[in-house]
Design a protein around this motif. Structure first.
Motif, PDB file in Angstrom:
ATOM      1  N   ALA A 131       0.831  -1.204   0.000  1.00  0.00           N
ATOM      2  CA  ALA A 131       0.000   0.000   0.000  1.00  0.00           C
ATOM      3  C   ALA A 131       0.864   1.252   0.000  1.00  0.00           C
ATOM      4  O   ALA A 131       1.900   1.307   0.670  1.00  0.00           O
ATOM      5  N   SER A 132       0.443   2.225  -0.782  1.00  0.00           N
ATOM      6  CA  SER A 132       1.107   3.531  -0.789  1.00  0.00           C
ATOM      7  C   SER A 132       0.057   4.572  -1.125  1.00  0.00           C
ATOM      8  O   SER A 132      -0.936   4.273  -1.801  1.00  0.00           O
ATOM      9  N   GLU A 133       0.275   5.797  -0.649  1.00  0.00           N
ATOM     10  CA  GLU A 133      -0.740   6.817  -0.877  1.00  0.00           C
ATOM     11  C   GLU A 133      -0.168   8.207  -0.646  1.00  0.00           C
ATOM     12  O   GLU A 133       0.836   8.370   0.047  1.00  0.00           O
ATOM     13  N   GLU A 169      -2.304  11.559   0.605  1.00  0.00           N
ATOM     14  CA  GLU A 169      -3.685  11.791   0.999  1.00  0.00           C
ATOM     15  C   GLU A 169      -3.818  13.028   1.878  1.00  0.00           C
ATOM     16  O   GLU A 169      -3.049  13.207   2.827  1.00  0.00           O
ATOM     17  N   GLN A 191      -5.884  14.627   4.795  1.00  0.00           N
ATOM     18  CA  GLN A 191      -6.688  14.012   5.858  1.00  0.00           C
ATOM     19  C   GLN A 191      -7.432  15.078   6.654  1.00  0.00           C
ATOM     20  O   GLN A 191      -6.841  15.804   7.466  1.00  0.00           O
ATOM     21  N   TYR A 229       4.093   1.456   8.654  1.00  0.00           N
ATOM     22  CA  TYR A 229       4.242   2.350   7.515  1.00  0.00           C
ATOM     23  C   TYR A 229       5.371   3.342   7.776  1.00  0.00           C
ATOM     24  O   TYR A 229       5.587   3.738   8.916  1.00  0.00           O
ATOM     25  N   ASN A 250     -11.217   5.101   5.318  1.00  0.00           N
ATOM     26  CA  ASN A 250     -10.310   5.852   4.435  1.00  0.00           C
ATOM     27  C   ASN A 250      -9.588   4.912   3.478  1.00  0.00           C
ATOM     28  O   ASN A 250      -9.485   5.174   2.280  1.00  0.00           O
ATOM     29  N   LYS A 251      -9.079   3.800   4.036  1.00  0.00           N
ATOM     30  CA  LYS A 251      -8.341   2.853   3.205  1.00  0.00           C
ATOM     31  C   LYS A 251      -9.280   2.208   2.184  1.00  0.00           C
ATOM     32  O   LYS A 251      -8.944   2.062   1.010  1.00  0.00           O
ATOM     33  N   ARG A 281     -10.036   4.615  -0.554  1.00  0.00           N
ATOM     34  CA  ARG A 281      -8.872   4.807  -1.424  1.00  0.00           C
ATOM     35  C   ARG A 281      -8.721   3.639  -2.400  1.00  0.00           C
ATOM     36  O   ARG A 281      -8.463   3.833  -3.591  1.00  0.00           O
TER      37      ARG A 281
END
Lengths: 206, 95
Positions: free
Chosen positions: A103-105, A107, A109, A167, B43-44, B47
């Motif tokens: 997973a990568s993002e 974002e 918030q 992460y 949120n995940k 996404r």
């Protein structure tokens, strides 16, 4: 050969005239040891947070929480630390990538920003309290003693976040204290629990 | 265990009023644990759904695997009512 302007020597024999040099001056280093808060208050124990410098930089090294899954936060004071409750409007976005590579993002918030709130502002999210985890970063505070304008700040961190699915998290926080009073103290803490360990160095930029 | 401020390098013990205020703050934090965890899950989920939204445009036909994947994402919060369940979620693999 020297560089001379209107009779003033700017450069000579490899040296720059002092009036043309900038500097970054270490003002104070605080080391956490299971402290609930870390505060820099102008005017005591060698701490300067006034009009001496137009820019102040806080450098955070390996801040480690005592409690898992908490946020590292800060606030400002206009009464030398009696109250940390300056009204702020802020933004927050981050880049993140987990250790497994699944997973990568990038974002924005909303839960991490503020709109005219006196709450503490998040500089980092979801701290991992494993013994090898920490967060590191910088916070720039501009012209805190100005009594005409709001008090801008910009922060970049990197942290090892989340315990179950670790992460690397790079938060970008910016905003302003919506006050024309002089800010003369700054406080840092975790949203819950103590600051187990870590150093914060305060520098003045001239 | 008393709490301490570190003010300019000097340790100062919390007053009784500060202890009570911090206790209340930490209780509120603890009480909000599930809301924070489920917000993180949503949120995940959102996404991951957004990453495949382009496949669901009207001029495209979703594969059966992709349809199942997206439905599993939409259902990911079903029955999740504790922080432990949030942390234990098994996310579907993108086809």
């Amino acid at each position: 050969m020297a560089l001379i302007s209107n009779g003033t020597t700017i450069l000579d024999a490899g040296s720059v005239a002092s009036s043309f040099k900038g500097s970054m001056t270490l003002i104070k280093k605080l080391t956490a040891s299971s402290d609930a808060t870390l505060s820099f208050v102008n005017g005591a124990s060698g701490v300067v947070l006034d009009g001496t410098y137009k820019e102040y930089v806080f450098m955070f090294n390996n801040m480690h929480p005592g409690t898992d899954n908490t946020h590292f936060v800060f606030n400002m004071s206009i009464d030398t630390g009696s109250n940390y409750n300056v009204t702020k409007t802020t933004t927050y976005f981050h880049a993140a990538h987990n250790e497994s590579g699944s997973a990568s993002e990038v974002e924005y918030q909303t839960p991490s920003d503020l709109a005219q709130s006196t709450d503490f502002t998040r500089l980092q999210n979801f701290s991992n309290s494993n013994s090898d985890a920490s967060c590191t970063g910088t916070l720039h505070l501009y012209d805190p003693s100005n009594t005409t304008h709001v008090k801008h700040f910009i922060s970049i961190f990197n942290s090892s976040s989340y315990t179950t699915d670790p992460y690397t998290l790079q938060p970008f926080t910016s905003g302003y204290g919506n006050t024309t009073s002089a800010v003369d103290a700054v406080q840092f803490k975790y949203s819950s629990g103590n600051i187990d360990a870590g150093d914060i160095c305060l520098y003045g930029i001239s | 265990m008393p709490r301490y401020h570190n003010i300019n390098g000097n340790r100062v013990q919390f007053t009784a009023e500060e202890e009570a205020a911090r206790d209340a703050e930490e209780q509120a934090w603890a009480d909000g644990a599930f809301n924070r965890a489920i917000a993180d899950v949503r949120n995940k989920r959102n996404r991951l759904l957004a990453e495949t939204d382009y496949l669901a445009l009207s001029d495209n036909t979703l594969t059966s695997d992709m349809t199942t994947y997206r439905q599993n994402l939409r259902d990911i919060t079903n029955g999740v009512d504790t922080v432990d369940k949030c942390n234990a979620i098994s996310w579907p693999t993108k086809p």
